[in-house]
Design a protein around this motif. Structure first.
Motif, PDB file in Angstrom:
ATOM      1  N   PRO A   1       0.803  -1.227   0.000  1.00 25.73           N
ATOM      2  CA  PRO A   1       0.000   0.000   0.000  1.00 25.73           C
ATOM      3  C   PRO A   1       0.837   1.278   0.000  1.00 25.73           C
ATOM      4  N   GLY A   2       1.954   1.272   0.684  1.00 24.46           N
ATOM      5  CA  GLY A   2       2.790   2.469   0.723  1.00 24.46           C
ATOM      6  C   GLY A   2       3.323   2.865  -0.640  1.00 24.46           C
ATOM      7  N   ARG A   3       3.652   1.883  -1.437  1.00 23.36           N
ATOM      8  CA  ARG A   3       4.165   2.169  -2.788  1.00 23.36           C
ATOM      9  C   ARG A   3       3.044   2.698  -3.688  1.00 23.36           C
ATOM     10  N   VAL A   4       1.870   2.104  -3.591  1.00 23.00           N
ATOM     11  CA  VAL A   4       0.727   2.575  -4.370  1.00 23.00           C
ATOM     12  C   VAL A   4       0.306   3.960  -3.868  1.00 23.00           C
ATOM     13  N   GLY A   5       0.334   4.150  -2.551  1.00 20.82           N
ATOM     14  CA  GLY A   5       0.011   5.453  -1.970  1.00 20.82           C
ATOM     15  C   GLY A   5       0.942   6.548  -2.436  1.00 20.82           C
ATOM     16  N   ALA A   6       2.208   6.215  -2.680  1.00 22.44           N
ATOM     17  CA  ALA A   6       3.163   7.204  -3.191  1.00 22.44           C
ATOM     18  C   ALA A   6       2.763   7.666  -4.592  1.00 22.44           C
ATOM     19  N   LEU A   7       2.204   6.752  -5.390  1.00 24.83           N
ATOM     20  CA  LEU A   7       1.701   7.147  -6.711  1.00 24.83           C
ATOM     21  C   LEU A   7       0.567   8.144  -6.548  1.00 24.83           C
ATOM     22  N   LEU A   8      -0.353   7.841  -5.645  1.00 26.24           N
ATOM     23  CA  LEU A   8      -1.479   8.736  -5.369  1.00 26.24           C
ATOM     24  C   LEU A   8      -0.972  10.117  -4.942  1.00 26.24           C
ATOM     25  N   ASP A   9      -0.004  10.132  -4.055  1.00 29.50           N
ATOM     26  CA  ASP A   9       0.514  11.396  -3.539  1.00 29.50           C
ATOM     27  C   ASP A   9       1.240  12.220  -4.593  1.00 29.50           C
ATOM     28  N   SER A  10       1.649  11.578  -5.682  1.00 35.10           N
ATOM     29  CA  SER A  10       2.358  12.314  -6.734  1.00 35.10           C
ATOM     30  C   SER A  10       1.408  13.046  -7.680  1.00 35.10           C
TER      31      SER A  10
ATOM     32  N   PHE B   1     -22.493  18.700 -13.669  1.00 35.42           N
ATOM     33  CA  PHE B   1     -21.806  17.612 -12.957  1.00 35.42           C
ATOM     34  C   PHE B   1     -21.873  17.932 -11.471  1.00 35.42           C
ATOM     35  N   ASP B   2     -22.764  17.286 -10.752  1.00 30.08           N
ATOM     36  CA  ASP B   2     -22.898  17.493  -9.313  1.00 30.08           C
ATOM     37  C   ASP B   2     -22.460  16.218  -8.607  1.00 30.08           C
ATOM     38  N   GLY B   3     -21.269  16.246  -8.031  1.00 31.51           N
ATOM     39  CA  GLY B   3     -20.774  15.057  -7.351  1.00 31.51           C
ATOM     40  C   GLY B   3     -19.274  15.106  -7.180  1.00 31.51           C
ATOM     41  N   PHE B   4     -18.654  13.938  -7.184  1.00 31.76           N
ATOM     42  CA  PHE B   4     -17.227  13.849  -6.893  1.00 31.76           C
ATOM     43  C   PHE B   4     -16.592  12.705  -7.671  1.00 31.76           C
ATOM     44  N   HIS B   5     -15.264  12.746  -7.683  1.00 36.89           N
ATOM     45  CA  HIS B   5     -14.489  11.575  -8.088  1.00 36.89           C
ATOM     46  C   HIS B   5     -13.348  11.444  -7.104  1.00 36.89           C
ATOM     47  N   GLU B   6     -12.849  10.228  -6.949  1.00 34.71           N
ATOM     48  CA  GLU B   6     -11.816   9.990  -5.936  1.00 34.71           C
ATOM     49  C   GLU B   6     -10.963   8.798  -6.298  1.00 34.71           C
ATOM     50  N   TYR B   7      -9.747   8.800  -5.774  1.00 40.21           N
ATOM     51  CA  TYR B   7      -8.861   7.644  -5.803  1.00 40.21           C
ATOM     52  C   TYR B   7      -8.742   7.137  -4.372  1.00 40.21           C
TER      53      TYR B   7
ATOM     54  N   TYR C   1     -12.387  20.942 -10.572  1.00 40.44           N
ATOM     55  CA  TYR C   1     -12.807  20.419  -9.281  1.00 40.44           C
ATOM     56  C   TYR C   1     -11.939  20.974  -8.179  1.00 40.44           C
ATOM     57  N   LYS C   2     -12.356  20.659  -6.952  1.00 42.79           N
ATOM     58  CA  LYS C   2     -11.656  21.101  -5.746  1.00 42.79           C
ATOM     59  C   LYS C   2     -11.366  19.874  -4.900  1.00 42.79           C
ATOM     60  N   VAL C   3     -10.194  19.835  -4.286  1.00 41.27           N
ATOM     61  CA  VAL C   3      -9.871  18.748  -3.363  1.00 41.27           C
ATOM     62  C   VAL C   3     -10.638  19.020  -2.071  1.00 41.27           C
ATOM     63  N   VAL C   4     -11.554  18.108  -1.741  1.00 37.88           N
ATOM     64  CA  VAL C   4     -12.379  18.299  -0.540  1.00 37.88           C
ATOM     65  C   VAL C   4     -11.957  17.374   0.596  1.00 37.88           C
ATOM     66  N   ALA C   5     -11.150  16.358   0.297  1.00 40.46           N
ATOM     67  CA  ALA C   5     -10.631  15.470   1.344  1.00 40.46           C
ATOM     68  C   ALA C   5      -9.354  14.829   0.828  1.00 40.46           C
ATOM     69  N   TYR C   6      -8.389  14.691   1.725  1.00 40.02           N
ATOM     70  CA  TYR C   6      -7.119  14.080   1.341  1.00 40.02           C
ATOM     71  C   TYR C   6      -6.480  13.435   2.564  1.00 40.02           C
ATOM     72  N   VAL C   7      -6.227  12.142   2.454  1.00 38.07           N
ATOM     73  CA  VAL C   7      -5.480  11.393   3.456  1.00 38.07           C
ATOM     74  C   VAL C   7      -4.243  10.881   2.718  1.00 38.07           C
ATOM     75  N   PRO C   8      -3.086  11.494   2.953  1.00 38.80           N
ATOM     76  CA  PRO C   8      -1.894  11.120   2.188  1.00 38.80           C
ATOM     77  C   PRO C   8      -1.670   9.606   2.154  1.00 38.80           C
ATOM     78  N   GLY C   9      -1.354   9.140   0.946  1.00 42.54           N
ATOM     79  CA  GLY C   9      -1.059   7.732   0.752  1.00 42.54           C
ATOM     80  C   GLY C   9      -2.262   6.815   0.757  1.00 42.54           C
TER      81      GLY C   9
END
Length: 166
Positions: free
Chosen positions: A15-24, A80-86, A59-67
Motif C-alpha cells: 500500500p505504501g508504494r501505491v500510496g506514493a503514486l497517489l501522492d504524486s 456535474f454534481d458530485g465527486f471523483h476519488e482515488y 474540481y476542488k480537493v475536498v478530502a485528502y489522506v496522504p497515501g
C-alpha cells in the motif's frame, strides 16, 4: 441521471508504494495521471482546498489522506454534481487495490454529454491511469488499455477544441 462509475486494479505492490503514486498526483513527478491527456493541475500542492482539474473538467480537493485517499468535488462542466476519488485499499488476496470512483448526478445537458462524450473519455483516461499505476508498481502492464474507434474519434475532436491532447 445518477452516475456511479468505478475503475480499479489489483497491484502487486505494498500500500505504501501505491500510496506514493497517489501522492504524486498533479506534482512535478506525477506517476499516476496518464500521459497524453490534459494534465491534472492545481493552484497549490495536492491537499484539501486545492482547486484545478484537467482540461475543461474542474474540481476542488475536498478530502485528502496522504497515501490513502483523495476526493475531488466537481465545479465544471455545468451539470456535474458530485465527486471523483482515488482510494488505496487492501484487496482480499493481500494485494493492493487502487480504485477510482466517480459518483455524480448529471443534470440538464450533462445527462447527454456524459453518455456521448465525457463518459467514454473518462473510462479511457482512467484505464490509462491504472495502466500507469500497474507499470509503476510492477514494471509491466498485464493487459494494456485499448481505445476503440469511438474514443479515438472523440480524442481527435477534443484535441481540435483544446479539450484533450493525444
Amino acid at each position: 441521471m445518477d452516475v456511479c462509475n468505478v475503475h480499479e486494479r489489483c497491484l502487486s505492490a505494498p500500500p505504501g508504494r501505491v500510496g506514493a503514486l497517489l501522492d504524486s498526483l498533479a506534482g512535478e513527478d506525477d506517476r499516476l495521471w496518464p500521459h497524453g491527456w490534459p494534465p491534472m493541475a492545481f493552484d497549490r500542492p495536492l491537499g484539501e482546498g486545492a482547486t484545478g482539474g484537467h482540461g475543461p473538467v474542474r474540481y476542488k480537493v475536498v478530502a485528502y489522506v496522504p497515501g490513502t485517499w483523495v476526493r475531488f468535488a466537481f465545479a465544471a462542466p455545468r451539470g456535474f454534481d458530485g465527486f471523483h476519488e482515488y482510494a488505496v485499499l487492501t484487496a482480499d488476496d493481500g494485494r493492493t487495490l487502487l480504485r477510482h470512483t466517480l459518483a455524480m448526478r448529471a443534470r440538464g445537458a450533462a445527462r447527454f454529454s456524459w453518455r456521448l462524450f465525457w463518459g467514454p473519455l473518462h473510462d479511457a483516461c482512467l484505464e490509462d491511469s491504472l495502466d500507469r499505476a500497474e507499470l509503476g508498481c510492477g514494471g509491466e502492464v498485464a493487459r494494456p488499455a485499448r481505445h476503440g474507434w469511438y474514443v479515438r474519434a472523440l480524442l481527435r475532436i477534443a484535441a481540435r477544441g483544446g479539450a484533450a491532447e493525444r
